[in-house]
Design an enzyme around this catalytic site. Structure first.
Site, PDB file in Angstrom:
ATOM      1  N   HIS A   1       0.827  -1.208   0.000  1.00 48.04           N
ATOM      2  CA  HIS A   1       0.000   0.000   0.000  1.00 48.04           C
ATOM      3  C   HIS A   1       0.867   1.266   0.000  1.00 48.04           C
ATOM      4  CE1 HIS A   1      -2.176   3.148   2.428  1.00 48.04           C
ATOM      5  NE2 HIS A   1      -2.977   3.025   1.390  1.00 48.04           N
TER       6      HIS A   1
ATOM      7  N   GLU B   1       1.887   1.873  -3.419  1.00 48.62           N
ATOM      8  CA  GLU B   1       0.762   2.439  -4.183  1.00 48.62           C
ATOM      9  C   GLU B   1       0.787   3.968  -4.055  1.00 48.62           C
ATOM     10  OE1 GLU B   1      -3.317   1.628  -2.723  1.00 48.62           O
ATOM     11  OE2 GLU B   1      -3.581   3.684  -3.404  1.00 48.62           O
ATOM     12  N   HIS B   2       1.005   4.450  -2.846  1.00 46.26           N
ATOM     13  CA  HIS B   2       1.083   5.908  -2.670  1.00 46.26           C
ATOM     14  C   HIS B   2       2.252   6.510  -3.459  1.00 46.26           C
ATOM     15  CE1 HIS B   2      -1.728   7.186   0.677  1.00 46.26           C
ATOM     16  NE2 HIS B   2      -2.010   5.911   0.503  1.00 46.26           N
TER      17      HIS B   2
ATOM     18  N   GLU C   1      -3.793   8.174   7.127  1.00 40.87           N
ATOM     19  CA  GLU C   1      -4.831   7.318   6.542  1.00 40.87           C
ATOM     20  C   GLU C   1      -5.202   6.200   7.510  1.00 40.87           C
ATOM     21  OE1 GLU C   1      -3.813   5.612   2.762  1.00 40.87           O
ATOM     22  OE2 GLU C   1      -5.698   4.523   2.601  1.00 40.87           O
TER      23      GLU C   1
END
Lengths: 456, 456
Positions: free
Chosen positions: A80, A83-84, A160
C-alpha cells in the site's frame, strides 16, 4: 477458447520489437453476460477490453499481481505504501504531472491495494485515452522515489491509518478480529499495515518492492468503455510494449495450518452503543477449484438481505436482533472467510443473540436450506449481471480482479453459470464442511461505561 | 478483505452533496415528454441495455419541510415505503420486489424526497406499478411501523456516539441554528417515539404530489412506452399539495473570530469541518464559485489545499471542499483529518490559503485548468444509465432548461479572473466589493486537538 496467448516470454532489451503472435477476440453477447476481447503482449502483459459504447468515456485499470499480503515480514502494508509512491512522479513525468494531465481532461483517477492485488485506474473522455496509457506505462518502469517524497507520503499513510482504523471502534475491532482469524496466513494482517510496521518502512524497501513486482509480465491491463481491442492495441503496444519483462520471484505466503481451536475476541470501547457479534469461519475460494465457492456464495445470499433467512428469523421473527446477515468472499487467492454478523438494538441482550445465532447455524447444519430459498437467490443472478452491465467499470474490476488472482477468463465468465448449477445438496454439503466450530472465531464488540465525549 | 485507496472523497457531508454540471457537449439527446395523464418528464433512449432507470424527486418535500415536532418523519416514511403497499403486506411486498428484480431506493433528503429505481425491461410493467403502489397506497401496518421505528431509534442511538455524526451535528447547529436545515434528518428519540400512522399518511398525501415531482428516465423503450410507464408509477398521485418550503437562510459566520466547536474525543486524529456561506444554484456567480472551489479544494488532486496540506507536508490523507447549493440556503464546506498534535497546523494552512485566494484570486492557468476539469468531468458523471437519469432530474430541479448541456461550456467559459476574486471575497470576506477583509469560518472539530485553546 479465446485465442492462443503468450506465456511469460522474455523480451530482453528489445524495447519496441512488439509482435503480437495471436489475437482472437472472444465475444459473447448473451443478455446476462458481456463481451470481452483479450490479447497478450510479448513482454507478458495481459490485455483485456470490455467494449461499451454508450458514452464517449473509457476506463483503464491495471492490476499488479502483488498485494498487501505479499508484504515482507515486519513490513505489513508495504504494498500500500508503494501504491502511494506511484503518484509521486517518474524520471520523465515529475511530481504531480500525472494528476494534472488527467485532471485537465476532467478525468477520475485513483488506486487501491487489496490483499492479493494492487490496482491503478483512470476514467477519461475518449480523447485522453492515449494520454493515460502513456502515463500508466511510464510509471510501470520509470518511477522515482525520493527520500523527501517518501517521508512525506509516509506521514500521509499514517494519517490514513488513523482515519480508517484507529479513530473508530469498528476499525480497531476488525483488525483485532482478522488477526485472530488467521493463525499463520498474512490475510490476518491489516491491509494498510500495523502502525509499528509503517513507521519502519524505508525508501529502500519501497524501491525493492517496485523493482521486484512492477513488470508487465506481472500485470493485467483492462480497458472498459468506448473502445475496442483493435483500436487500443496499437497504443498498448506502442507504450507498454517497450517495457521490459523480468522474472518475478514466487509469492511465498505462510499457509494456514489446520485450525483446531475456536477463538473468541472481545473488544470493548466506550463509543459502542449497541453490541454486535461476528462469527467467522475459514472458507475455500474459487481458486481452490473444489466446487465449494459457488454453493457458499449462494448460502451467503440465502442468509442475507431483507428477505434473507437471518433477517427473517432474528430481526423480524424473534425480534432479538436489530440487524443480521452473512458474507463470503469467493475471490481471493487463498482461503477467505464465511462470516455471520448481527447486532442488538438499544436494550438488546447480546448473550441471547449469540444463543439465537448459534441455534440458526445449528438448524442450518441439521435441516439445510430449502429449494425455495435457493430458487429465490438464483432468480437474481441474471438480473445482477444485467444491472452490472450498466456500470462497465465494475465489470472491468470483475475481470481484472479475477484474472489477477489466477482465474482464467473462462472461469471469470462462467461464474453465473456455476452459480445457477448449484443444488440444495451442494449448499448443504458446503455449509457442513465450512461451518465447523474449531475453525470459528467469535468476535464481540461491546460498550464500555466511561464517558467518551463532551461538547464544549 | 479490506482495501485501501490513495484518496477517498470524504465529503458526503452533512447534507446532500453538491451537484456540478459542466463538461463537453456529449451525446446526450434529451426528449422532453408529457405522459397521457399530463406528467412532464425528461427521457433519454438508450437501446444498448435491457433496463429502465428512473430518478424521480419530490422537490421541497424533504425533512426541512417538517415542523419541529415531526423531525425525523420523512426518514421513517423512506424506510417504510418498501414495507407493504396495496394488498401486499411487508413480507409479500419484499418477496415480490425480489421476484421481479426491481432495484429501489427511497431517500429522505433535507430539501427533497428521492425515489430512484431500476428495472429489467422485461419486468417494466410490474416494476412501475409497484413503485406507484408504494407511493399511493403504502400500508403502514402496525408491525412494520413499530419495527422500522425501532430501527430508526437504534440508528439514532448508534449515531449519538459516532464521531462523524457528532461533528456534523455540531457544524449544522452552528451554521443553521434553529432553522430546519440545522435539524437531524433522522429526528430525535422524542419525536420519533411519537409518530402516528396519521402522521405518516399526512406526509405521503402532502409531499408526494405531482406539482412537486421531477423525473429523469433512461431506458431502451420508445417515447410512447416510457410515457405509459410513467403514468403507471406516478399517474395516481394527487395533482397538487401545499407549499411547505422552509424560510430562506443565509449562513453567516461571526465577524470577529472563527466560530469553533470542539467535540472532545479520545482519538488520535482530529477531523475538522470548516465552512461559511455559499451561493445558490440560480445565483449568477454560481459558475465562478464552482471554478473557485475547484482551484481551492475541489475534487481533483490538484487543488491548492491538497498541495499545501497533503502534497507538500503530508499532514492529511485527504483535504477537500465543496459548495452545496440548497433550495433555501447554501454553504461552502471543507474537511480535513490530521493527528491531534498537528491539526492546528493543517487548519492554519487552510485558513491562510483561503485568505490568499480572497486577497489575490487565482492565476489564469489555474482558471483554465479548473475550467477544463469541470467541463471534462461532466461526461464522467453520466457514465451509467442510472446516473444519467439522475443528471436529467438534477438539471430540472435546478431549473436550468434542456439546453443546459449544450450551454454549460459557455457559462463556464465566460467566467473571468475578476469574477473569481469577487466571489472569493463574497464568500470568505462577506463582501464582494471589499478591498480588505478577514476570513471567518464556522468550524467543528472532533478529536483531542491541541492548539485550539484560544479563539482564532
Amino acid at each position: 477458447m479465446f485465442g492462443s496467448r503468450f506465456g511469460r516470454s522474455r523480451l530482453a532489451g528489445a524495447g519496441f520489437a512488439v509482435v503480437l503472435l495471436a489475437l482472437a477476440p472472444w465475444q459473447i453477447a448473451r443478455a446476462d453476460t458481456f463481451p470481452v476481447e483479450t490479447a497478450t503482449l510479448p513482454n507478458g502483459l495481459q490485455v483485456v477490453v470490455i467494449p461499451d459504447h454508450r458514452a464517449p468515456i473509457v476506463t483503464q485499470i491495471i492490476y499488479y499481481k502483488i498485494g498487501s499480503s505479499d508484504s515482507p515480514v515486519g513490513l505489513s502494508g508495504l504494498a500500500h505504501m508503494l501504491e502511494h509512491m506511484m503518484f509521486q512522479g517518474t524520471s520523465t513525468t515529475p511530481g504531480s504531472v500525472f494528476h494534472s494531465a488527467v485532471a485537465i481532461h476532467g478525468g477520475d483517477e485513483n488506486a487501491f491495494t487489496q490483499n492479493d492485488v494492487t490496482a491503478y485506474h483512470q476514467t477519461v473522455g475518449k480523447e485522453a485515452l492515449e494520454l493515460v496509457i502513456q502515463l500508466e506505462s511510464d510509471r510501470m518502469h520509470n518511477l522515482t522515489i525520493s527520500e523527501t517524497a517518501f517521508r512525506s507520503e509516509l506521514q500521509v499513510v499514517e494519517e490514513e491509518r488513523r482515519m480508517r482504523t484507529e479513530n473508530t471502534p469498528g476499525g480497531l475491532f476488525s483488525e483485532q478480529f482478522g488477526a485472530a482469524q488467521y493463525l499463520a496466513h498474512p490475510y490476518g494482517l491489516p491491509t494498510i499495515g500495523w502502525m509499528g510496521d509503517i513507521e519502519r518502512y524505508t525508501r529502500e524497501d519501497a524501491v525493492a518492492w517496485y523493482t521486484t513486482w512492477y513488470v508487465p509480465n506481472n500485470a493485467v491491463l483492462v480497458f472498459a468503455g468506448d473502445t475496442t481491442l483493435a483500436e487500443v492495441l496499437p497504443l498498448v503496444q506502442r507504450y507498454y510494449g517497450p517495457v521490459p519483462s523480468r522474472a518475478t520471484p514466487p509469492r511465498i505466503r505462510a499457509q494456514e495450518p489446520p485450525q483446531l481451536a475456536e477463538r473468541r475476541v472481545i473488544f470493548r470501547d466506550s463509543r459502542v452503543r449497541q453490541p454486535s457479534i461476528t462469527r467467522s469461519y475459514i472458507a475455500p475460494t474459487r481458486n481452490a477449484r473444489d466446487g465449494m465457492a459457488a454453493p457458499l456464495s449462494m448460502l451467503a445470499q440465502i442468509l442475507s438481505g431483507g428477505t434473507g433467512r437471518l433477517n427473517q428469523s432474528l430481526v423480524i421473527g424473534q425480534k432479538i436482533a436489530a440487524g443480521a446477515g452473512a458474507g463470503y468472499g469467493a475471490g481471493s487467492m487463498d482461503p477467505s472467510t464465511f462470516t455471520f454478523s448481527a447486532s442488538v438494538g438499544r436494550n438488546g441482550d447480546i448473550a441471547a443473540l449469540e444463543t439465537a445465532l448459534d441455534a440458526e447455524i445449528a438448524k442450518l447444519l441439521k435441516d439445510g436450506v430449502t429449494q425455495e430459498e435457493l430458487d429465490r437467490v438464483k432468480n437474481g443472478i441474471d438480473a445482477s449481471y444485467t444491472y452490472g452491465r450498466d456500470q462497465v467499470q465494475s465489470l472491468a474490476r470483475l475481470v481484472g480482479g479475477g484474472l489477477a488472482i489466477g482465474l482464467t477468463m473462462a472461469e471469470v465468465q462462467s461464474w453465473p453459470e456455476e452459480l445457477k448449477r448449484v443444488t440444495v445438496d451442494d449448499v448443504n454439503k458446503a455449509a457442513r464442511a465450512v461451518l465447523v466450530r474449531p475453525h470459528a472465531v467469535t468476535g464481540l464488540l461491546l460498550p464500555d461505561t466511561a464517558d467518551f465525549a463532551t461538547v464544549r | 478483505m479490506g482495501y485501501a485507496m490513495l484518496f477517498r472523497p470524504v465529503l458526503t457531508a452533512v447534507f446532500a452533496a453538491a451537484v456540478f454540471f459542466a463538461g463537453p457537449a456529449s451525446a446526450v439527446e434529451i426528449q422532453q415528454l408529457t405522459s397521457p395523464k399530463g406528467i412532464k418528464f425528461w427521457y433519454e433512449r438508450q437501446a444498448d441495455l435491457p433496463i429502465v432507470a428512473v430518478s424521480a424527486t419530490f422537490v421541497n418535500a424533504g425533512a426541512a419541510t417538517l415542523p419541529l415536532d415531526k423531525e425525523g418523519l420523512a426518514y421513517l416514511v423512506s424506510i417504510l415505503l418498501d414495507e407493504g403497499a396495496g394488498d401486499m403486506v411487508s413480507a409479500k411486498f419484499q418477496a415480490y420486489a425480489d421476484e421481479i428484480n426491481i432495484d429501489m431506493d427511497f431517500n429522505a433528503g433535507t430539501d427533497n424526497f428521492d425515489v430512484g429505481f431500476r428495472t429489467l425491461s422485461s419486468e417494466r410493467d410490474n416494476a412501475f406499478k409497484l413503485v406507484g403502489l408504494a407511493l399511493t397506497q403504502p400500508r403502514f401496518d402496525a408491525e412494520a411501523v413499530e419495527r422500522m421505528r425501532e430501527n430508526q431509534l437504534d440508528d439514532l442511538n448508534r449515531r449519538q456516539a459516532s464521531a462523524g455524526d457528532m461533528l456534523n451535528r455540531a457544524w449544522a447547529k452552528a451554521a443553521f441554528g434553529d432553522h430546519p436545515y440545522g435539524r437531524n434528518i433522522r429526528g430525535n428519540p422524542g419525536t420519533v417515539e411519537k409518530f402516528t400512522v396519521a402522521d405518516l399518511r399526512d406526509f405521503v398525501a402532502t409531499r408526494f404530489t405531482r406539482d412537486k415531482l421531477v423525473i429523469g428516465a433512461v431506458g431502451d423503450v420508445d417515447a410512447a412506452e416510457i410515457s405509459r410507464l410513467i403514468d403507471l408509477a406516478y399517474g395516481g398521485l394527487p395533482a397538487t399539495g401545499p407549499r411547505l418550503d422552509p424560510p430562506e437562510l443565509v449562513v453567516t459566520p461571526p465577524t470577529d473570530r472563527d466560530d469553533i466547536t470542539i467535540v472532545r474525543q479520545n482519538i488520535p486524529q482530529s477531523t475538522v469541518i470548516f465552512g461559511t456561506r455559499g451561493l445558490k444554484r440560480d445565483d449568477p456567480d454560481y459558475y465562478a464559485a464552482a471554478l473557485l472551489n475547484n482551484v481551492l479544494g475541489g475534487s481533483s488532486f490538484m487543488s491548492r489545499l491538497w498541495d499545501a496540506v497533503r502534497a507538500q507536508r503530508g499532514l492529511a490523507y485527504s483535504v477537500a471542499t465543496f459548495i452545496n447549493p440548497m433550495q433555501h440556503s447554501s454553504y461552502f464546506m471543507g474537511q480535513v483529518g490530521t493527528n491531534n498534535d498537528q491539526v492546528k497546523l493543517s487548519y492554519d494552512l487552510i485558513r491562510s490559503e483561503i485568505d490568499r485566494v480572497a486577497r489575490e484570486g487565482v492565476t489564469q492557468k489555474e482558471l483554465d485548468d479548473a475550467r477544463s476539469y469541470v467541463l471534462g468531468s461532466f461526461a464522467m458523471s453520466m457514465d451509467t444509465n442510472r446516473r444519467l437519469a439522475g443528471v436529467l432530474a438534477s438539471i430540472q430541479i435546478a431549473q436550468l432548461g434542456p439546453d443546459y448541456i449544450d450551454r454549460r461550456a459557455d457559462f463556464y467559459g465566460k467566467v473571468t479572473l475578476d469574477d473569481i476574486k469577487r466571489v472569493a471575497r463574497r464568500l470568505f470576506w462577506g463582501d464582494p466589493n471589499a478591498t480588505e477583509g478577514t476570513v471567518r469560518l464556522i468550524t467543528a472539530i472532533s478529536g483531542n486537538p491541541t492548539g485550539f485553546d484560544k479563539a482564532n
